[in-house]
Enzyme design. Structure first.
Site, PDB file in Angstrom:
ATOM      1  N   ARG A  98     -12.887  -9.003   5.713  1.00  0.00           N
ATOM      2  CA  ARG A  98     -12.111 -10.076   6.333  1.00  0.00           C
ATOM      3  C   ARG A  98     -10.707  -9.631   6.727  1.00  0.00           C
ATOM      4  NH1 ARG A  98     -12.530 -14.723   2.045  1.00  0.00           N
ATOM      5  NH2 ARG A  98     -10.943 -15.631   3.401  1.00  0.00           N
ATOM      6  N   LEU A 104     -10.151  -2.423 -10.290  1.00  0.00           N
ATOM      7  CA  LEU A 104     -11.240  -2.481  -9.325  1.00  0.00           C
ATOM      8  C   LEU A 104     -10.655  -2.350  -7.920  1.00  0.00           C
ATOM      9  CD1 LEU A 104     -13.318  -5.431 -10.848  1.00  0.00           C
ATOM     10  CD2 LEU A 104     -13.199  -3.046 -11.571  1.00  0.00           C
ATOM     11  N   TYR A 115      26.094  12.405  18.971  1.00  0.00           N
ATOM     12  CA  TYR A 115      24.916  12.927  18.278  1.00  0.00           C
ATOM     13  C   TYR A 115      25.288  14.175  17.502  1.00  0.00           C
ATOM     14  CZ  TYR A 115      20.578  15.390  17.353  1.00  0.00           C
ATOM     15  OH  TYR A 115      19.564  16.057  16.724  1.00  0.00           O
TER      16      TYR A 115
END
Length: 456
Positions: free
Chosen positions: A15, A8, A365
């Site tokens: 809420r 389900l 890098y």
């Protein structure tokens, strides 16, 4: 015996105060509904149907790789109505259907198997998972006869004063004989405080027809559902504890289990030590003998044997054996780091291959690059992989030495056994065995500061 399952998952969950369907909120890095689906699979239930409603397309997308079918509940008119919406899935099947809720992810494989075994051995037409708790406020009650057989289930809002005193609660999880369930679904009505069709009313119909009903009690934490962020936190803590205990039992040392966050699908081999603040997510695999010092995040990555990681981020990549990463390294997706390599502090690797025994120690890098074995990168090296329109590839051969503050402007190739002088900007191929120097000649103008009047 044929087995299938209904989950389900149609409710929005008001809420939760979220645009995301309730069942898609994550517990230990996995959507709640996917926890339940995976538990069904582990319990040897292959045919799973998910009943969807609010946010149906999002739920489908999140469960698209689970090989499930779907039933649509356009209006959320109760659990009985939800199962009615799955009648097409159930029609023509002979066996049992297990029914679980997509917002209760703590149900275990052992409990699912035990439920079906209990149902089959007891020759029941319906079996209910229950729990006995001190404060049953808000839960439907299991009402038993004097001989302890199940009489009925009553929703909390419909309980009498005496029924409210009952401490055995309904989990909302069941096992039904499929044919008996189908015959009873059209008989339930919405004559109750909520005006909804309750699945537990089927139990009353079964009783009236003289069908046998069983109830199996389990620990309360297994049936905990989520209706709010507070409950989501509580369920997450239970799941986290289970996951961490499983890894410790399998030979992993967690220095502080309460502050170590491990996703449900993470695999960790024995003799790995994990310090506080680590977050391991997705389909990550940590091989044996690793040390994860505090505060790293590793997602969907494979970490080889005897790797040390310090305060770093590794995403969708692989790290070879006996390699060290960090501190403060960032390994971005589609990177492959070799064995006995070194990825040091403030180094970023993006979609690159780093060969065995290569050292990228600090402030560097490397993006869209293929780096060979035994290379050494000086501090401040940058692979300049983007020209403003497209990314380009850099290839660096074996045993190359890249001096500090070098720019490698892609696309460019640096062949084996080469040296690049510090401060160079490399735009052309560096042949094997060469030294490349690509910087302006130093010019010294003596007395220039005084002539300009710059002395203070």
């Amino acid at each position: 015996m044929y087995k299938c399952a209904l989950i389900l998952a149609a409710g929005k969950g008001k809420r939760m105060k979220s645009d995301l369907p309730k069942v898609l909120h994550k517990v230990c890095d996995k959507e709640m509904v996917n926890h339940v689906i995976d538990t069904m699979r582990k319990s040897e239930i292959e045919n799973v149907n998910v009943i969807i409603g609010k946010g149906a397309e999002l739920v489908k997308e999140a469960t698209s790789n689970k090989n499930v079918s779907y039933s649509m509940q356009e209006e959320q008119l109760g659990t009985g109505h939800a199962v009615k919406c799955a009648k097409d899935f159930l029609e023509g099947k002979d066996g049992v259907v297990a029914i679980f809720t997509g917002d209760a992810p703590l149900i275990t494989e052992a409990t699912v198997k035990n439920l079906i075994d209990f149902h089959q051995k007891g020759d029941y037409k319906a079996s209910i998972i229950t729990a006995v708790i001190d404060n049953p406020e808000g839960y439907g009650r299991i009402i038993r006869n004097e001989d302890s057989s199940v009489k009925k289930i009553v929703e909390h809002k419909d309980c009498t004063v005496d029924e409210l005193k009952v401490n055995e609660i309904n989990s909302g999880m069941y096992c039904f004989d499929i044919k008996s369930l189908l015959k009873s679904l059209d008989k339930i009505d919405n004559n109750n405080a909520q005006g909804e069709y309750y699945l537990p009313d089927v139990i009353g119909i079964f009783k009236e027809e003289g069908l046998k009903i069983g109830a199996m009690a389990v620990p309360f934490d297994e049936i905990l559902g989520v209706n709010s962020r507070v409950q989501l936190s509580a369920v997450s803590k239970v799941m986290q504890r289970r996951i961490n205990e499983k890894h410790m039992e399998n030979g992993t040392t967690l220095i502080d289990s309460d502050s170590t966050y491990i996703g449900a699908d993470v695999v960790i081999e024995s003799d790995t030590i994990i310090y506080p603040g680590n977050v391991l997510q997705g389909e990550t695999v940590i091989k044996t003998g690793c040390i994860l010092y505090p505060n790293s995040r590793i997602q969907d990555s494979v970490i080889g044997k005897n790797v040390t990681v310090q305060s770093s981020v590794i995403l969708e990549s692989t790290v070879g054996e006996d390699t060290t990463v960090g501190p403060f390294a960032y390994i971005r997706p589609e990177s492959k780091i070799g064995n006995k390599a070194r990825i040091g502090d403030f180094v970023e690797i993006k979609k690159s291959t780093i060969g065995d025994n290569t050292k990228v120690s600090h402030l560097t890098y490397i993006g869209d690059a293929e780096v060979g074995e035994g290379c050494n990168f000086g501090c401040g090296t940058v692979v300049v992989n983007y020209d403003g329109k497209a990314k380009h590839k850099t290839v660096i051969g074996n045993k190359s030495f890249i001096g500090c503050n070098t720019n490698l402007v892609s696309p460019v190739k640096v062949e084996d056994n080469t040296y690049i002088a510090a401060g160079s900007t490399i735009t052309n191929t560096v042949p094997e065995g060469s030294l490349a120097i690509a910087r302006a000649k130093q010019v010294v103008k003596e007395g220039w500061v005084d002539k300009k009047g710059l002395l203070k």
